[in-house]
Design a protein around this motif. Structure first.
Motif, PDB file in Angstrom:
ATOM      1  N   LEU A  90       0.847  -1.197   0.000  1.00  0.00           N
ATOM      2  CA  LEU A  90       0.000   0.000   0.000  1.00  0.00           C
ATOM      3  C   LEU A  90       0.882   1.247   0.000  1.00  0.00           C
ATOM      4  CD1 LEU A  90      -2.695   1.543   0.491  1.00  0.00           C
ATOM      5  CD2 LEU A  90      -2.273   1.243   2.923  1.00  0.00           C
ATOM      6  N   ALA A  91       0.722   2.073  -1.017  1.00  0.00           N
ATOM      7  CA  ALA A  91       1.470   3.336  -1.102  1.00  0.00           C
ATOM      8  C   ALA A  91       0.764   4.207  -2.141  1.00  0.00           C
ATOM      9  CB  ALA A  91       2.904   3.079  -1.546  1.00  0.00           C
ATOM     10  N   PRO A  92       0.850   5.534  -1.972  1.00  0.00           N
ATOM     11  CA  PRO A  92       0.215   6.386  -2.989  1.00  0.00           C
ATOM     12  C   PRO A  92       0.972   6.309  -4.308  1.00  0.00           C
ATOM     13  CG  PRO A  92       1.043   7.704  -1.117  1.00  0.00           C
ATOM     14  CD  PRO A  92       1.462   6.298  -0.862  1.00  0.00           C
ATOM     15  N   ALA A  93       0.246   6.303  -5.424  1.00  0.00           N
ATOM     16  CA  ALA A  93       0.903   6.421  -6.736  1.00  0.00           C
ATOM     17  C   ALA A  93       1.501   7.828  -6.801  1.00  0.00           C
ATOM     18  CB  ALA A  93      -0.138   6.231  -7.843  1.00  0.00           C
ATOM     19  N   LYS A  94       2.570   7.965  -7.567  1.00  0.00           N
ATOM     20  CA  LYS A  94       3.254   9.277  -7.654  1.00  0.00           C
ATOM     21  C   LYS A  94       2.306  10.377  -8.129  1.00  0.00           C
ATOM     22  CE  LYS A  94       8.054   7.916  -8.305  1.00  0.00           C
ATOM     23  NZ  LYS A  94       7.888   6.470  -8.523  1.00  0.00           N
ATOM     24  N   ASP A  95       1.362   9.999  -9.008  1.00  0.00           N
ATOM     25  CA  ASP A  95       0.463  11.001  -9.565  1.00  0.00           C
ATOM     26  C   ASP A  95      -0.912  11.002  -8.894  1.00  0.00           C
ATOM     27  OD1 ASP A  95       0.134   8.471 -10.559  1.00  0.00           O
ATOM     28  OD2 ASP A  95      -0.296   9.063 -12.617  1.00  0.00           O
ATOM     29  N   ALA A  96      -0.978  10.482  -7.655  1.00  0.00           N
ATOM     30  CA  ALA A  96      -2.278  10.437  -6.962  1.00  0.00           C
ATOM     31  C   ALA A  96      -2.580  11.769  -6.278  1.00  0.00           C
ATOM     32  CB  ALA A  96      -2.288   9.311  -5.934  1.00  0.00           C
ATOM     33  N   PHE A  97      -3.864  12.103  -6.239  1.00  0.00           N
ATOM     34  CA  PHE A  97      -4.341  13.261  -5.476  1.00  0.00           C
ATOM     35  C   PHE A  97      -4.584  12.754  -4.047  1.00  0.00           C
ATOM     36  CE2 PHE A  97      -8.102  15.757  -4.007  1.00  0.00           C
ATOM     37  CZ  PHE A  97      -7.577  17.034  -4.122  1.00  0.00           C
ATOM     38  N   ILE A  98      -3.908  13.347  -3.062  1.00  0.00           N
ATOM     39  CA  ILE A  98      -4.045  12.883  -1.675  1.00  0.00           C
ATOM     40  C   ILE A  98      -5.263  13.561  -1.047  1.00  0.00           C
ATOM     41  CG2 ILE A  98      -2.902  12.610   0.577  1.00  0.00           C
ATOM     42  CD1 ILE A  98      -1.217  11.307  -1.574  1.00  0.00           C
ATOM     43  N   LEU A  99      -6.187  12.746  -0.586  1.00  0.00           N
ATOM     44  CA  LEU A  99      -7.411  13.292   0.018  1.00  0.00           C
ATOM     45  C   LEU A  99      -7.497  12.817   1.471  1.00  0.00           C
ATOM     46  CD1 LEU A  99     -10.082  14.767  -0.147  1.00  0.00           C
ATOM     47  CD2 LEU A  99     -11.035  12.891  -1.446  1.00  0.00           C
ATOM     48  N   ASP A 100      -7.214  13.729   2.417  1.00  0.00           N
ATOM     49  CA  ASP A 100      -7.260  13.395   3.842  1.00  0.00           C
ATOM     50  C   ASP A 100      -8.670  13.691   4.350  1.00  0.00           C
ATOM     51  OD1 ASP A 100      -7.114  13.351   6.646  1.00  0.00           O
ATOM     52  OD2 ASP A 100      -4.987  13.849   6.604  1.00  0.00           O
ATOM     53  N   THR A 101      -9.377  12.650   4.796  1.00  0.00           N
ATOM     54  CA  THR A 101     -10.782  12.822   5.189  1.00  0.00           C
ATOM     55  C   THR A 101     -10.955  12.968   6.709  1.00  0.00           C
ATOM     56  OG1 THR A 101     -11.212  10.442   5.402  1.00  0.00           O
ATOM     57  CG2 THR A 101     -11.515  11.416   3.210  1.00  0.00           C
ATOM     58  N   SER A 102      -9.840  13.143   7.453  1.00  0.00           N
ATOM     59  CA  SER A 102      -9.931  13.205   8.930  1.00  0.00           C
ATOM     60  C   SER A 102     -10.961  14.233   9.384  1.00  0.00           C
ATOM     61  CB  SER A 102      -8.576  13.556   9.549  1.00  0.00           C
ATOM     62  OG  SER A 102      -7.603  12.636   9.182  1.00  0.00           O
ATOM     63  N   ASP A 103     -10.952  15.406   8.731  1.00  0.00           N
ATOM     64  CA  ASP A 103     -11.851  16.486   9.170  1.00  0.00           C
ATOM     65  C   ASP A 103     -13.023  16.702   8.230  1.00  0.00           C
ATOM     66  OD1 ASP A 103     -10.178  17.035  11.354  1.00  0.00           O
ATOM     67  OD2 ASP A 103      -8.846  18.188  10.048  1.00  0.00           O
ATOM     68  N   LEU A 104     -13.301  15.706   7.385  1.00  0.00           N
ATOM     69  CA  LEU A 104     -14.398  15.874   6.418  1.00  0.00           C
ATOM     70  C   LEU A 104     -15.516  14.890   6.713  1.00  0.00           C
ATOM     71  CD1 LEU A 104     -12.345  16.038   3.051  1.00  0.00           C
ATOM     72  CD2 LEU A 104     -13.211  17.956   4.411  1.00  0.00           C
ATOM     73  N   ASP A 105     -16.762  15.361   6.676  1.00  0.00           N
ATOM     74  CA  ASP A 105     -17.852  14.386   6.775  1.00  0.00           C
ATOM     75  C   ASP A 105     -18.075  13.769   5.390  1.00  0.00           C
ATOM     76  OD1 ASP A 105     -19.388  16.158   5.297  1.00  0.00           O
ATOM     77  OD2 ASP A 105     -20.550  16.892   6.998  1.00  0.00           O
ATOM     78  N   ILE A 106     -18.995  12.817   5.302  1.00  0.00           N
ATOM     79  CA  ILE A 106     -19.178  12.070   4.056  1.00  0.00           C
ATOM     80  C   ILE A 106     -19.453  13.003   2.870  1.00  0.00           C
ATOM     81  CG2 ILE A 106     -20.754  10.472   2.874  1.00  0.00           C
ATOM     82  CD1 ILE A 106     -20.989   8.928   5.488  1.00  0.00           C
ATOM     83  N   ASP A 107     -20.409  13.927   3.061  1.00  0.00           N
ATOM     84  CA  ASP A 107     -20.792  14.804   1.946  1.00  0.00           C
ATOM     85  C   ASP A 107     -19.618  15.673   1.494  1.00  0.00           C
ATOM     86  OD1 ASP A 107     -23.279  13.765   1.980  1.00  0.00           O
ATOM     87  OD2 ASP A 107     -24.223  15.414   3.075  1.00  0.00           O
ATOM     88  N   ALA A 108     -18.855  16.179   2.473  1.00  0.00           N
ATOM     89  CA  ALA A 108     -17.726  17.063   2.131  1.00  0.00           C
ATOM     90  C   ALA A 108     -16.629  16.275   1.408  1.00  0.00           C
ATOM     91  CB  ALA A 108     -17.177  17.713   3.402  1.00  0.00           C
ATOM     92  N   ALA A 109     -16.393  15.041   1.840  1.00  0.00           N
ATOM     93  CA  ALA A 109     -15.347  14.220   1.204  1.00  0.00           C
ATOM     94  C   ALA A 109     -15.742  13.906  -0.246  1.00  0.00           C
ATOM     95  CB  ALA A 109     -15.134  12.931   2.002  1.00  0.00           C
TER      96      ALA A 109
END
Ligand code: CDP
Length: 219
Positions: free
Chosen positions: A187-206
């Motif tokens: 498991l690792a991000p692809a070099k061209d991946a958009f990193i989306l941190d959902t720690s502070d996001l609810d479902i709709d916002a994510a």
């Protein structure tokens, strides 16, 4: 059009993948469910998930079934199934047996009623890096360990009130470590991946954030 979504357990991949698939009317494949189905097949036959040859056999036979039907067994989301999945998923022969079926779905996606779709959303651990390095859009969805464990705890509590938070956290960290440190497709991000941190996001916002990013690629 292929959208790849990777990330650790309970980061919100499934929710975001479903939201994107609904929004763009693409077919969705939760590849974790495919590994879970192999893990569950081993547990149900009382076989050791670490037995690579037997796990490969189970993977080959599952790869011939309609992928959408793998959801049918209610035990597929159990924590024991998740742990067994992460054990079979670390075996190269199992990953090899499941590679083509995932790639075929990505390039010829279909809905549960077998009708064709114009795009695919796949979520897993190695979609953007190994299964579909050619994906048009890649996400790496993440969140803090504590938030992820709380989400998984809530999900499991709906089925079993006696579940213990500390056990859920420990199982999740064991699984993450196995996924991140295995020799094959870790498991690792692809070099061209958009990193989306959902720690502070609810479902709709994510989901909204993911749609906003994907929309810049889809006209
Ligand atoms: O839903 P959750 O994040 O708990 O896990 P999952 O996506 O259902 O995947 C279960 C296990 O399958 C993971 O812990 C991985 O070990 C494995 N897996 C994988 O190795 N590669 C994938 N593309 C998907 C899942």
């Amino acid at each position: 059009m292929i959208i790849a979504i990777d990330g650790p357990a309970a980061a919100g991949k499934g929710t975001i993948a479903t939201g994107l698939a609904d929004h763009f009317n693409f077919a969705f494949l939760d590849t974790g469910r495919v590994y879970r189905a192999v893990g569950l097949a081993m547990l149900e036959k009382n076989l050791d998930p670490a037995d690579e040859d037997l796990a490969e056999k189970a993977a080959v036979s599952l790869s011939h079934t309609n992928l959408h039907t793998l959801l049918a067994n209610p035990k597929i989301r159990d924590e024991a199934t998740g742990l067994a999945a992460s054990i079979v998923a670390a075996r190269p022969k199992v990953r090899k047996a499941l590679l083509d079926v995932q790639r075929n779905f990505a390039h010829n996606p279909y809905f549960p009623d077998n009708t064709k779709a114009k795009g695919a959303v796949l979520d897993g651990r190695d979609i953007g890096t190994t299964v579909c390095p050619d994906a048009d859009i890649k996400f790496f969805v993440t969140a803090s360990d504590e938030i992820r464990a709380k989400r998984r705890f809530k999900e499991l509590q709906l089925k079993d009130k006696s579940v213990i938070y500390e056990h859920v956290l420990a199982d999740m960290l064991t699984r993450d470590k196995r996924d991140r440190t295995r020799n094959i497709a870790p498991l690792a991000p692809a070099k061209d991946a958009f990193i989306l941190d959902t720690s502070d996001l609810d479902i709709d916002a994510a989901i909204a954030k993911a749609i906003e990013h994907a929309s810049t690629f889809i006209s």
